[in-house]
Design an enzyme around this catalytic site. Structure first.
Site, short mmCIF file in Angstrom:
data_model
loop_
_atom_site.label_atom_id
_atom_site.label_comp_id
_atom_site.label_asym_id
_atom_site.label_seq_id
_atom_site.Cartn_x
_atom_site.Cartn_y
_atom_site.Cartn_z
CE LYS A 19 -3.61 -2.74 2.05
NZ LYS A 19 -4.76 -3.06 2.95
CG HIS A 67 -6.42 -3.34 -2.94
ND1 HIS A 67 -7.22 -2.70 -1.92
CD2 HIS A 67 -5.92 -4.44 -2.34
CE1 HIS A 67 -6.92 -3.06 -0.80
NE2 HIS A 67 -6.26 -4.12 -0.96
CD GLU A 81 -7.31 -8.59 -0.70
OE1 GLU A 81 -6.22 -8.65 -0.26
OE2 GLU A 81 -7.25 -7.01 -1.28
N GLY A 118 -7.18 -5.02 6.95
CA GLY A 118 -6.72 -4.18 7.92
C GLY A 118 -7.84 -4.14 9.11
P1 PGA Z 1 -4.47 -6.77 5.29
O1 PGA Z 1 -4.76 -6.20 3.75
O2 PGA Z 1 -3.66 -7.89 5.22
O3 PGA Z 1 -3.78 -5.40 6.05
O4 PGA Z 1 -5.58 -6.88 5.99
C1 PGA Z 1 -4.80 -7.13 2.85
C2 PGA Z 1 -5.02 -6.16 1.60
O5 PGA Z 1 -5.80 -5.26 1.54
O6 PGA Z 1 -4.58 -6.63 0.49
#
Ligand code: PGA
Length: 259
Positions: free
Chosen positions: A15, A99, A171, A177
Site C-alpha cells: 500500500k 484492490h 478479499e 486491515g
Molecule cells: P491486510 O490487507 O492484510 O492488512 O488486511 C490485505 C489487502 O488489502 O490486500
C-alpha cells in the site's frame, strides 16, 4: 493428469508505506529469511517510486515485484498515471488490479478493472485481480451476488487465453486491515463460489487451473489454516507484509513453526 497442481502465491501489498531507505532495509532482513527451496511464488508490491530499487534488490532472487495499479494507455497525456509498459521496464512482472481501496477511494469500477487487466496482459504482466464484498453486502446475504457482478463485469469479458494468465484475489473488504480474518470456512465458501463462476464462463480446466488468493488480515498464525483449504491457492497480505520477519514467516508457512 488427474491431480491439478496450482502453485501457491504469497503476495505482499505494501500500500502507501515505505520510502526508498525503508525498502532497502526490508529486503536486507527479508531475503536471508526466505532462503531455501520454496513451493510458492513470492510477489511484493511496493509503491511506484520504489519499484525499480525493489526489482534491483531482488534481481538475483526468486522474489517477483509488482505494481499496485496501472493505467490502460501505453503512454500519453495522463498526468499522474503509470502504464503497464513502464511497470515492466521498472522490473515488474506482476500488478494488482481493482484492490478494494482503489474501488472505494479512487473510482475503480468493474469496467476500468477490465481495461486494466487487458493492458497488463498486453504489457506482459500477471494481473492479480481483486474482488470481494463489503460488510453490508455480506450481512444482507449478497456476497455471491457481488462476486458474480464483479466477475461478470471485470473478468468475464476476457477471452480464455487472457483468462488463463490472470490470478484472482478474494478479499472480503470487512477483513482488510481490521484484524478480522474470514474464517477458513467463509473464505473457502467464497473461493468455491468464484471457482464455480470460472467454470461457468471458461470451463472445467480453467476452473481447476485458476489460482485464487485469499486476502484480509493474513498473519503468520493463520496462514497455514487458510492455505490448507482446498480452494485457497495463496495469500494477498497487507499489514503483515510490511515487517520482514512476519512476511518471511508467512512465505515459509509450509516449513516454519507456528508462531
Ligand atoms: P491486510 O490487507 O492484510 O492488512 O488486511 C490485505 C489487502 O488489502 O490486500
Amino acid at each position: 493428469m488427474g491431480v491439478h497442481m496450482r502453485r501457491p502465491i504469497i503476495a505482499g501489498n505494501w500500500k502507501m508505506y515505505k520510502d526508498t531507505g525503508q525498502t532497502r532495509a526490508f529486503f536486507e532482513t527479508f531475503l536471508p529469511l526466505i532462503k531455501g527451496p520454496k513451493n510458492c511464488e513470492v510477489v511484493i508490491c511496493p509503491p511506484f517510486v520504489n519499484l525499480q530499487i525493489a526489482a534491483d534488490l531482488t534481481a538475483s532472487t526468486s522474489v517477483h515485484i509488482g505494481g499496485q495499479n496501472l493505467f490502460w494507455a501505453k503512454e500519453g497525456a495522463y498526468t499522474g498515471e503509470i502504464s503497464g509498459e513502464m511497470l515492466k521496464a521498472a522490473g515488474c512482472g506482476w500488478v494488482l488490479i481493482a484492490h478494494s481501496e482503489r474501488r472505494q477511494y479512487f473510482g475503480e469500477t468493474d469496467e476500468t478493472a477490465n481495461r486494466k487487466i487487458v493492458a497488463a496482459l498486453d504489457a506482459g504482466l500477471t494481473p492479480i485481480v481483486c474482488v470481494g464484498e463489503v460488510l453490508k453486502e455480506r450481512e444482507s446475504g449478497q456476497t455471491n451476488l457481488v462476486l458474480d457482478k464483479q466477475f461478470t463485469g471485470g473478468i468475464a469479458p476476457l477471452n480464455s487465453e487472457q483468462f488463463a494468465k490472470i490470478v484472482i484475489a478474494y478479499e472480503p473488504v470487512w477483513a482488510i486491515g481490521t484484524g478480522k480474518t474470514a474464517t477458513p470456512q467463509i473464505a473457502a465458501d467464497a473461493h468455491a463460489t468464484i471457482r464455480t463462476l470460472v467454470r461457468k464462463h471458461y470451463g472445467n480446466d480453467a476452473a481447476e487451473n485458476c489460482r485464487i488468493l485469499y486476502g484480509g488480515s493474513v498473519k503468520p498464525d493463520n496462514v497455514r489454516e487458510l492455505m490448507s483449504q482446498h480452494d485457497i491457492d495463496g495469500a494477498l497480505v497487507g499489514g503483515a507484509s510490511l515487517e520482514p520477519v512476519s512476511f518471511a514467516a508467512i512465505v515459509n508457512y509450509e516449513t516454519s513453526k507456528l508462531q
